[in-house]
Design a protein around this motif. Structure first.
Motif, PDB file in Angstrom:
ATOM      1  N   THR A  47      49.439  14.247  67.370  1.00  0.00           N
ATOM      2  CA  THR A  47      48.501  13.261  67.897  1.00  0.00           C
ATOM      3  C   THR A  47      48.783  13.049  69.386  1.00  0.00           C
ATOM      4  OG1 THR A  47      47.740  10.972  67.727  1.00  0.00           O
ATOM      5  CG2 THR A  47      50.022  11.367  67.147  1.00  0.00           C
ATOM      6  N   ASP A  48      47.798  12.573  70.102  1.00  0.00           N
ATOM      7  CA  ASP A  48      48.014  12.174  71.491  1.00  0.00           C
ATOM      8  C   ASP A  48      47.977  10.652  71.594  1.00  0.00           C
ATOM      9  OD1 ASP A  48      45.331  11.526  71.271  1.00  0.00           O
ATOM     10  OD2 ASP A  48      44.642  12.944  72.784  1.00  0.00           O
ATOM     11  N   GLY A  49      48.103   9.996  70.451  1.00  0.00           N
ATOM     12  CA  GLY A  49      48.039   8.544  70.398  1.00  0.00           C
ATOM     13  C   GLY A  49      46.651   8.041  70.078  1.00  0.00           C
ATOM     14  N   GLU A  50      45.648   8.866  70.338  1.00  0.00           N
ATOM     15  CA  GLU A  50      44.265   8.480  70.090  1.00  0.00           C
ATOM     16  C   GLU A  50      43.549   9.481  69.177  1.00  0.00           C
ATOM     17  OE1 GLU A  50      40.266   7.774  72.789  1.00  0.00           O
ATOM     18  OE2 GLU A  50      42.231   7.591  73.736  1.00  0.00           O
ATOM     19  N   HIS A  51      43.873  10.753  69.321  1.00  0.00           N
ATOM     20  CA  HIS A  51      43.188  11.807  68.573  1.00  0.00           C
ATOM     21  C   HIS A  51      44.166  12.571  67.688  1.00  0.00           C
ATOM     22  CE1 HIS A  51      40.847  11.351  72.349  1.00  0.00           C
ATOM     23  NE2 HIS A  51      39.851  11.289  71.475  1.00  0.00           N
ATOM     24  N   ASN A  52      43.647  13.043  66.562  1.00  0.00           N
ATOM     25  CA  ASN A  52      44.408  13.955  65.712  1.00  0.00           C
ATOM     26  C   ASN A  52      44.242  15.342  66.329  1.00  0.00           C
ATOM     27  OD1 ASN A  52      45.104  15.877  63.751  1.00  0.00           O
ATOM     28  ND2 ASN A  52      44.615  14.483  62.072  1.00  0.00           N
ATOM     29  N   LEU A  53      45.336  15.917  66.824  1.00  0.00           N
ATOM     30  CA  LEU A  53      45.254  17.182  67.544  1.00  0.00           C
ATOM     31  C   LEU A  53      45.097  18.396  66.630  1.00  0.00           C
ATOM     32  CD1 LEU A  53      47.862  16.508  70.374  1.00  0.00           C
ATOM     33  CD2 LEU A  53      45.381  16.217  70.419  1.00  0.00           C
ATOM     34  N   PHE A  54      45.115  18.175  65.324  1.00  0.00           N
ATOM     35  CA  PHE A  54      44.841  19.258  64.377  1.00  0.00           C
ATOM     36  C   PHE A  54      43.445  19.139  63.766  1.00  0.00           C
ATOM     37  CE2 PHE A  54      49.625  19.740  63.496  1.00  0.00           C
ATOM     38  CZ  PHE A  54      49.750  20.680  64.500  1.00  0.00           C
ATOM     39  N   ASP A  55      42.639  18.218  64.275  1.00  0.00           N
ATOM     40  CA  ASP A  55      41.261  18.084  63.812  1.00  0.00           C
ATOM     41  C   ASP A  55      40.426  19.180  64.476  1.00  0.00           C
ATOM     42  OD1 ASP A  55      38.629  17.431  63.262  1.00  0.00           O
ATOM     43  OD2 ASP A  55      38.837  15.314  63.806  1.00  0.00           O
ATOM     44  N   PRO A  56      39.931  20.144  63.697  1.00  0.00           N
ATOM     45  CA  PRO A  56      39.177  21.256  64.285  1.00  0.00           C
ATOM     46  C   PRO A  56      37.932  20.816  65.051  1.00  0.00           C
ATOM     47  CG  PRO A  56      39.675  21.696  61.981  1.00  0.00           C
ATOM     48  CD  PRO A  56      40.055  20.275  62.257  1.00  0.00           C
ATOM     49  N   GLY A  60      39.836  19.041  72.091  1.00  0.00           N
ATOM     50  CA  GLY A  60      41.179  19.293  72.631  1.00  0.00           C
ATOM     51  C   GLY A  60      42.210  19.624  71.565  1.00  0.00           C
ATOM     52  N   ASN A  61      41.760  20.109  70.394  1.00  0.00           N
ATOM     53  CA  ASN A  61      42.726  20.400  69.321  1.00  0.00           C
ATOM     54  C   ASN A  61      43.680  21.525  69.729  1.00  0.00           C
ATOM     55  OD1 ASN A  61      42.227  23.080  67.884  1.00  0.00           O
ATOM     56  ND2 ASN A  61      40.144  22.235  67.882  1.00  0.00           N
ATOM     57  N   PHE A 176      56.915  14.811  55.960  1.00  0.00           N
ATOM     58  CA  PHE A 176      55.968  14.633  57.063  1.00  0.00           C
ATOM     59  C   PHE A 176      56.686  14.707  58.400  1.00  0.00           C
ATOM     60  CE2 PHE A 176      53.039  13.032  53.919  1.00  0.00           C
ATOM     61  CZ  PHE A 176      51.816  13.461  54.409  1.00  0.00           C
ATOM     62  N   ILE A 177      56.201  15.581  59.268  1.00  0.00           N
ATOM     63  CA  ILE A 177      56.747  15.752  60.605  1.00  0.00           C
ATOM     64  C   ILE A 177      55.614  15.409  61.572  1.00  0.00           C
ATOM     65  CG2 ILE A 177      57.688  17.413  62.248  1.00  0.00           C
ATOM     66  CD1 ILE A 177      58.391  19.068  59.560  1.00  0.00           C
ATOM     67  N   THR A 178      55.812  14.397  62.406  1.00  0.00           N
ATOM     68  CA  THR A 178      54.769  13.969  63.333  1.00  0.00           C
ATOM     69  C   THR A 178      55.254  14.140  64.764  1.00  0.00           C
ATOM     70  OG1 THR A 178      53.930  12.372  61.732  1.00  0.00           O
ATOM     71  CG2 THR A 178      53.283  12.043  64.008  1.00  0.00           C
ATOM     72  N   ARG A 179      54.413  14.722  65.578  1.00  0.00           N
ATOM     73  CA  ARG A 179      54.727  14.895  67.009  1.00  0.00           C
ATOM     74  C   ARG A 179      53.643  14.200  67.808  1.00  0.00           C
ATOM     75  NH1 ARG A 179      56.422  19.049  70.586  1.00  0.00           N
ATOM     76  NH2 ARG A 179      56.833  17.976  72.512  1.00  0.00           N
ATOM     77  N   GLU A 180      54.046  13.376  68.761  1.00  0.00           N
ATOM     78  CA  GLU A 180      53.087  12.686  69.616  1.00  0.00           C
ATOM     79  C   GLU A 180      53.189  13.231  71.034  1.00  0.00           C
ATOM     80  OE1 GLU A 180      51.684   8.222  70.926  1.00  0.00           O
ATOM     81  OE2 GLU A 180      52.665   8.527  68.997  1.00  0.00           O
ATOM     82  N   PHE A 181      52.054  13.694  71.542  1.00  0.00           N
ATOM     83  CA  PHE A 181      51.968  14.186  72.915  1.00  0.00           C
ATOM     84  C   PHE A 181      51.377  13.071  73.765  1.00  0.00           C
ATOM     85  CE2 PHE A 181      51.898  17.926  70.304  1.00  0.00           C
ATOM     86  CZ  PHE A 181      52.610  18.870  71.039  1.00  0.00           C
ATOM     87  N   LYS A 182      51.961  12.809  74.897  1.00  0.00           N
ATOM     88  CA  LYS A 182      51.421  11.770  75.787  1.00  0.00           C
ATOM     89  C   LYS A 182      51.079  12.356  77.128  1.00  0.00           C
ATOM     90  CE  LYS A 182      53.289   7.936  73.468  1.00  0.00           C
ATOM     91  NZ  LYS A 182      53.063   6.614  73.352  1.00  0.00           N
TER      92      LYS A 182
END
Length: 182
Positions: A47-56, A60-61, A176-182
């Motif tokens: 996630t970038d805090g706002e979007h799920n970055l694995f959402d096709p 910006g996925n 569950f492994i979560t990574r947040e990109f800022k």
């Protein structure tokens, strides 16, 4: 007709020869119970805090920019799986995606949202794994190290799952492994 009976007799004889040993029966069929296990998988979120970055559907996925390295082999993104929810044996498929409905509040259906995660696996739940390691390779050049162990034991007259999981040396509570990109 005679040929059919010979084939049937051979099949029955073969089935009797390859049946469970007493040791297997003693360990996995206590009191006439049969145990069936689904596969073991790891869930990776970004996630970038706002979007799920694995959402096709998100422009910006990073689906095609993430990989996992395990046992010297690198696995890349495979689009969403259409596997039926019925029982199926564990088949190692590397890094793949599935979407599912998730709830932030289990008691409130209004909090449902479509969740997109990467899955890594599948591993056979009934096998013993000790200090297995895989690496998540992120698009920013960083790598997360996941070390995990998993096994089954008899406890209190039932089978229990045991093991542990560490992300970059820090003990985790689940897959569950979560990574947040800022």
């Amino acid at each position: 007709m005679k040929k059919f009976y010979h084939i049937l007799l051979a099949a029955v004889a073969l089935t009797m020869c390859v049946g469970c040993s007493e040791e297997e029966d003693e360990n996995w069929n206590k009191d006439g119970k049969f145990y069936d296990f689904g596969p073991l998988e790891f869930y990776i979120r970004a996630t970038d805090g706002e979007h799920n970055l694995f959402d096709p559907s998100y422009e910006g996925n990073i689906c095609n920019k993430v990989s996992v390295t395990y046992n010297g082999e690198t696995y890349y993104y495979t689009p969403e799986s259409k596997v039926s929810p019925k029982y199926f044996p564990a088949t190692f498929r590397g890094l793949y995606q599935r979407s599912f409905v998730n709830r932030t509040d289990p008691d409130d259906p209004a909090t449902e949202f479509q969740d997109h995660v990467m899955f890594f696996g599948e591993f056979d739940f009934s096998k013993k794994y000790k200090n297995e390691v895989f690496y998540i390779n992120w698009p920013d050049g960083k790598t997360d190290k996941v070390r995990w162990s998993h096994w089954l034991v008899w406890a209190n007259d039932r089978i229990e799952s045991r093991g542990d999981m560490f992300l970059n040396g820090k003990k985790m509570q689940g897959p569950f492994i979560t990574r947040e990109f800022k």
